[in-house]
Design a protein around this motif. Structure first.
Motif, mmCIF file in Angstrom:
data_model
loop_
_atom_site.group_PDB
_atom_site.id
_atom_site.type_symbol
_atom_site.label_atom_id
_atom_site.label_comp_id
_atom_site.label_asym_id
_atom_site.label_seq_id
_atom_site.Cartn_x
_atom_site.Cartn_y
_atom_site.Cartn_z
ATOM 1 N N ALA A 75 15.671 22.278 14.271
ATOM 2 C CA ALA A 75 14.570 21.819 13.413
ATOM 3 C C ALA A 75 14.035 20.470 13.876
ATOM 4 N N LEU A 76 12.799 20.204 13.479
ATOM 5 C CA LEU A 76 12.172 18.914 13.763
ATOM 6 C C LEU A 76 11.614 18.356 12.446
ATOM 7 N N PHE A 77 12.061 17.137 12.111
ATOM 8 C CA PHE A 77 11.609 16.468 10.888
ATOM 9 C C PHE A 77 10.650 15.334 11.258
ATOM 10 N N THR A 78 9.528 15.238 10.559
ATOM 11 C CA THR A 78 8.647 14.079 10.724
ATOM 12 C C THR A 78 8.788 13.216 9.471
ATOM 13 N N ILE A 79 9.018 11.929 9.707
ATOM 14 C CA ILE A 79 9.292 11.002 8.599
ATOM 15 C C ILE A 79 8.268 9.875 8.622
ATOM 16 N N SER A 80 7.773 9.544 7.449
ATOM 17 C CA SER A 80 6.786 8.464 7.370
ATOM 18 C C SER A 80 6.912 7.765 6.028
ATOM 19 N N ASP A 81 6.232 6.629 5.963
ATOM 20 C CA ASP A 81 6.171 5.864 4.715
ATOM 21 C C ASP A 81 4.918 6.321 3.980
ATOM 22 N N GLN A 82 5.073 6.862 2.777
ATOM 23 C CA GLN A 82 3.961 7.466 2.045
ATOM 24 C C GLN A 82 3.113 6.416 1.327
ATOM 25 N N ILE A 83 1.801 6.673 1.272
ATOM 26 C CA ILE A 83 0.905 5.819 0.482
ATOM 27 C C ILE A 83 1.219 6.016 -0.992
ATOM 28 N N LYS A 84 1.313 4.920 -1.721
ATOM 29 C CA LYS A 84 1.636 4.994 -3.151
ATOM 30 C C LYS A 84 0.525 5.670 -3.951
ATOM 31 N N THR A 85 0.936 6.306 -5.031
ATOM 32 C CA THR A 85 -0.034 6.850 -5.974
ATOM 33 C C THR A 85 -0.885 5.703 -6.529
ATOM 34 N N THR B 106 2.564 -11.458 -10.627
ATOM 35 C CA THR B 106 3.459 -10.375 -10.211
ATOM 36 C C THR B 106 3.073 -9.095 -10.949
ATOM 37 N N LEU B 107 2.919 -8.001 -10.182
ATOM 38 C CA LEU B 107 2.630 -6.694 -10.775
ATOM 39 C C LEU B 107 3.965 -5.986 -11.013
ATOM 40 N N ILE B 108 4.375 -5.858 -12.281
ATOM 41 C CA ILE B 108 5.699 -5.319 -12.596
ATOM 42 C C ILE B 108 5.850 -3.885 -12.099
ATOM 43 N N THR B 109 4.796 -3.082 -12.226
ATOM 44 C CA THR B 109 4.894 -1.666 -11.856
ATOM 45 C C THR B 109 4.628 -1.429 -10.363
ATOM 46 N N SER B 110 4.237 -2.452 -9.641
ATOM 47 C CA SER B 110 3.893 -2.342 -8.216
ATOM 48 C C SER B 110 2.751 -1.355 -7.977
ATOM 49 N N ASP B 111 1.906 -1.166 -8.985
ATOM 50 C CA ASP B 111 0.755 -0.278 -8.894
ATOM 51 C C ASP B 111 -0.473 -1.109 -8.548
ATOM 52 N N LEU B 112 -1.082 -0.822 -7.390
ATOM 53 C CA LEU B 112 -2.235 -1.621 -6.947
ATOM 54 C C LEU B 112 -3.416 -1.530 -7.902
ATOM 55 N N ARG B 113 -3.434 -0.496 -8.756
ATOM 56 C CA ARG B 113 -4.533 -0.386 -9.723
ATOM 57 C C ARG B 113 -4.507 -1.523 -10.744
ATOM 58 N N ILE C 109 0.852 -1.204 0.000
ATOM 59 C CA ILE C 109 0.000 0.000 0.000
ATOM 60 C C ILE C 109 0.879 1.242 0.000
ATOM 61 N N THR C 110 1.958 1.179 0.804
ATOM 62 C CA THR C 110 2.878 2.319 0.895
ATOM 63 C C THR C 110 4.108 2.074 0.011
ATOM 64 N N GLU C 111 4.949 3.085 -0.091
ATOM 65 C CA GLU C 111 6.126 2.987 -0.955
ATOM 66 C C GLU C 111 7.223 2.107 -0.369
ATOM 67 N N GLY C 112 7.223 1.930 0.964
ATOM 68 C CA GLY C 112 8.266 1.114 1.588
ATOM 69 C C GLY C 112 9.576 1.852 1.755
ATOM 70 N N LYS C 113 9.555 3.173 1.535
ATOM 71 C CA LYS C 113 10.765 4.000 1.691
ATOM 72 C C LYS C 113 10.408 5.209 2.552
ATOM 73 N N PRO C 114 11.072 5.373 3.724
ATOM 74 C CA PRO C 114 10.782 6.530 4.575
ATOM 75 C C PRO C 114 11.047 7.842 3.839
ATOM 76 N N ARG C 115 10.114 8.789 3.975
ATOM 77 C CA ARG C 115 10.281 10.103 3.354
ATOM 78 C C ARG C 115 9.914 11.190 4.342
ATOM 79 N N VAL C 116 10.576 12.344 4.190
ATOM 80 C CA VAL C 116 10.262 13.482 5.056
ATOM 81 C C VAL C 116 8.880 14.006 4.689
ATOM 82 N N GLU C 117 8.027 14.116 5.707
ATOM 83 C CA GLU C 117 6.670 14.601 5.472
ATOM 84 C C GLU C 117 6.541 16.078 5.830
ATOM 85 N N ASP C 118 7.056 16.445 7.007
ATOM 86 C CA ASP C 118 6.983 17.851 7.459
ATOM 87 C C ASP C 118 8.313 18.255 8.083
#
Length: 746
Positions: free
Chosen positions: A557-567, A665-672, A436-445
């Motif tokens: 500074a304060l960084f919030t990091i999360s795993d983003q939901i995929k497009t 196997t979904l090659i593009t990893s797109d749940l659609r 569901i998510t990208e599986g890679k931590p990203r800075v959110e705020d």
């Protein structure tokens, strides 16, 4: 061979089995062994071609083998491991089927040419006779052997139909070649059907070759799982350390695990501190801090510091070994779904035989002076027109086109059964991280100290980029990627020190900088500004990871990091729910993070903090409710659940093991792509049903005509040659209908 004492006086041993080609064979092997003297129990795993036998001490494996060889099966008795023996047998069988298919094809080509274009050339008939014998009775002998096995079990399948129709066509053609005068004297043309017999054998052999090719690759996932176990480890001795094979480690042994090494067995930390990549178990990408007393699991990777651990579980008791065992059991626990064609053949074959015998008997009773000839021709025409060419093509042609259509849309389908079953899915389980998510931590705020101006923020950003660029930690990478978007030039630190579980301390221009959690700041007397506190509490509630950046005495500074939901994830989940499919989410992550992602994605059914075995249990619980369950995952921790699910789908960027276990196997990893795969399944199954209609419509119309139903009305008696042409036309109809699928949108 794997052997263990089950109870006093008995042994339990697993053997690879040879000669099994269907579920009926598996049942026969199980029954034969179960009724063999001295055998307590026998359980066949058809997917792995193995049987587990519990037998008394006085019985030898050779005696078990002898009991099976009497009915055409056998056991592989070898000093090699079961996995090696099964792989060797699968490869041997694949090469054998390949040889049979190629040999049959080489001889079929000239027979086909002679039969279609030189049918009146007498020497051509003799050449065809000679070439047909090895096609049927050498390269195609397994069809006749399997048909005999089915007959002994009072069953009939495709092999029965193939053996019956080709055998009759050959005998009739051979008779007309050797004794052509018999029909000529009756005023009839002695046609031959060698090409029909050989083409059927070649076509269906090719289908079996494709099937064996797919089966031969099913064990690769287990090989990769087994490969996660290190072969040696460093045992800590009283005087010196020694490197030993992993098989020699004992419970309670002290083991040294260096940075970058795999944890060899399950245990607990007795000295040292480090971060361990446990994504194999939890699916989560962020390494877990391990200190004294913390649990360690075999197959996970030690990333930074050295650890001394004590073994608490070894061999088959480790979590990794249990995953391997459960995946193995799961792959074999799904009894093969008997193909629709075999079910139809089970009714169709006896019916055709009965009609053919009845036709012969009626013609003998009511026929004229040529009653015997008419009876023979009519009964043979019935069998020829019922030839399984179109029936054999009905499913594989539709599936082949469906698989090709899927590949065009980045959906790789390895298993025809999954393609057929996907349209029945009513429940889908989604892994969270990487699915569901990208599986890679990203800075959110990012919240900067409001006392800083733009120039200061830019300078501190360059310093932070320089510090984080030195670290391999996933959170550091997330911050680095975010800062690199600003085209900053990093300022490299002159001093750099990492503190496990807290963060890093670096020096630039005689100033000390801190990047890490709240604990790191507190230990270095850095006060957290009041504006940061409500922001931090709110983000922590949503399961976000907080990373502070500070200099001596001041939080910057304060960084919030999360795993983003995929497009596309939310859109795909909504589409599945709108079509009546219930969506569940499983994750090894904490409850707070799971609830946040579920809310964002619109999922109502969730379970957090699950272990790999619990994912498999979750699948089984849903299946007990008579649900058709699909599992979608990307990690090693999903492999058991993938193997157990009715339909298994892997994400293309995931682990090799997940992709090997999964059938789609979904090659593009797109749940659609999942709704597309389900729609493709619906179109393919519809195509198969249409094909079966075309395959049988000629039989429904042709069999009564072949039997001579029109003869009393207008004197028309269907020539077996015309029956053969009708059979060929039905095959063309089936192939043409399958190709129409290529034009449809999914």
């Amino acid at each position: 061979m794997e052997s263990s004492t089950a109870t006093k006086g008995t042994h339990t041993q697993t053997f690879p089995v040879t000669g099994m080609t269907c579920a009926a064979c598996a049942s026969s092997v199980e029954t034969i062994l179960s009724f063999t003297d001295g055998v307590k129990s026998a359980s066949v795993n058809f997917a792995n071609n193995t049987v587990q036998v519990e037998y008394e001490e006085g019985i030898t494996p050779q005696a078990l083998n002898d009991a099976l060889q009497d009915v055409g099966y056998g056991l592989i008795i070898s000093d090699k491991s079961i996995q090696e023996s099964v792989e060797e047998e699968q490869e041997r069988h694949y090469q054998e089927v390949k040889k049979q298919t190629i040999g049959a094809a080489i001889l079929t080509i000239p027979v086909f040419v002679l039969g279609m274009f030189f049918m009146d050339w007498t020497p051509g008939r003799w050449i065809s006779l000679v070439l047909t014998i090895p096609v049927l009775f050498y390269f195609g002998k397994h069809f006749f052997i399997n048909a005999w096995k089915q007959a002994k079990n009072r069953k009939a399948n495709m092999d029965t139909l193939v053996a019956l129709s080709t055998g009759i066509a050959f005998l009739f053609s051979a008779f007309n070649t050797i004794f052509p005068q018999f029909l000529i004297q009756q005023g009839m043309e002695p046609h031959v059907y060698f090409e029909a017999a050989t083409v059927i054998i070649t076509f269906i052999s090719f289908g079996k070759l494709l099937e064996e090719k797919a089966k031969s690759s099913t064990s690769s996932s287990l090989k990769k799982l087994i490969g996660l176990k290190p072969k040696t480890l460093t045992r800590i001795g009283d005087e010196k350390n020694e490197e030993i094979p992993i098989e020699e480690v004992q419970l309670g042994d002290r083991i040294l695990v260096k940075p970058g090494e795999k944890i060899p067995v399950d245990g607990k930390v007795i000295s040292g501190s480090s971060f361990v990549d446990e994504s194999m178990i939890s699916g989560e990408p962020i390494p877990v801090q391990k200190e004294t007393g913390e649990k360690l699991f075999a197959g996970t990777i030690n990333q930074q510091g050295s650890l001394q651990m004590q073994a608490t579980a070894v061999g088959a008791s480790t979590i990794l070994a249990q995953i391997i065992q459960r995946v193995q059991e799961a792959q074999g626990s799904k009894a093969p779904v008997q193909k629709l064609v075999d079910k139809i053949a089970g009714i169709f074959v006896p019916t055709v035989i009965l009609i053919s015998i009845s036709t012969f008997a009626i013609w003998m009773m009511v026929g004229s002076e040529n009653g015997l000839t008419h009876a023979l021709l009519a009964s043979i025409a019935v069998l020829v027109i019922a030839c399984p060419c179109a029936l054999g093509l009905a499913t594989p042609t539709a599936v082949m086109v469906g698989m090709g259509k899927g590949a065009e849309n980045n959906i790789l389908i390895r298993d025809a059964e999954s393609l057929e079953l996907a349209q029945k899915i009513d429940t889908i389980i989604l892994d969270k991280t990487g699915t569901i998510t990208e599986g890679k931590p990203r800075v959110e705020d990012v919240l900067w100290n409001q006392d800083l101006n733009k120039v200061e923020i830019q300078r501190f950003s360059r310093i932070l980029l320089g510090i984080e660029s030195k670290s391999e930690h996933p959170l550091a990478k997330a911050i680095s990627l975010d800062l690199e978007k600003q085209d900053l030039q990093p300022l490299s630190p002159t001093g750099f020190e990492s503190f496990s579980g807290k963060g890093v301390v670096a020096s630039i221009d005689q100033d000390s900088f801190f990047v890490g959690n709240q604990k790191l700041l507190e230990e270095n007397s850095v006060e957290i500004p009041k504006p940061f506190q409500p922001f931090a509490r709110e983000k922590a509630k949503d399961g976000k990871t907080l990373v502070y950046f500070a200099k001596k005495g001041q939080a910057l500074a304060l960084f919030t990091i999360s795993d983003q939901i995929k497009t596309g994830s939310k859109e795909a989940i909504q589409s599945l729910q709108n079509s009546g499919i219930e969506v569940h989410m499983l994750t090894g992550d904490q409850e707070i993070a799971a609830q946040y992602i579920a809310k964002e994605a619109g999922i109502k059914h969730i379970k957090a903090g699950v272990l790999p075995s619990e994912k498999g249990d979750y699948v089984k619980e849903l299946q007990k409710q008579d649900r058709i369950v699909a599992m979608v995952g990307d990690g090693i921790n999903d492999s058991e659940a993938l193997a157990l699910a009715d339909v298994s789908i892997a994400m293309g960027h995931g682990s090799d093991i997940a992709m090997d276990v999964a059938k789609i196997t979904l090659i593009t990893s797109d749940l659609r792509k999942i709704p597309q795969a389900i729609n493709l399944s619906k179109l393919t199954v519809r195509g198969i049903k249409q094909n079966l209609f075309w395959a049988f419509i000629y039989n429904v119309i042709g069999i009564p005509i072949a039997a001579g139903i029109l003869y009393p009305i207008n004197g028309f008696l269907l020539d077996p040659m015309i029956a053969g042409a009708a059979m060929a036309f039905s095959s063309v109809s089936v192939v043409s209908n399958s190709l129409l699928l290529k034009r449809k949108r999914i």
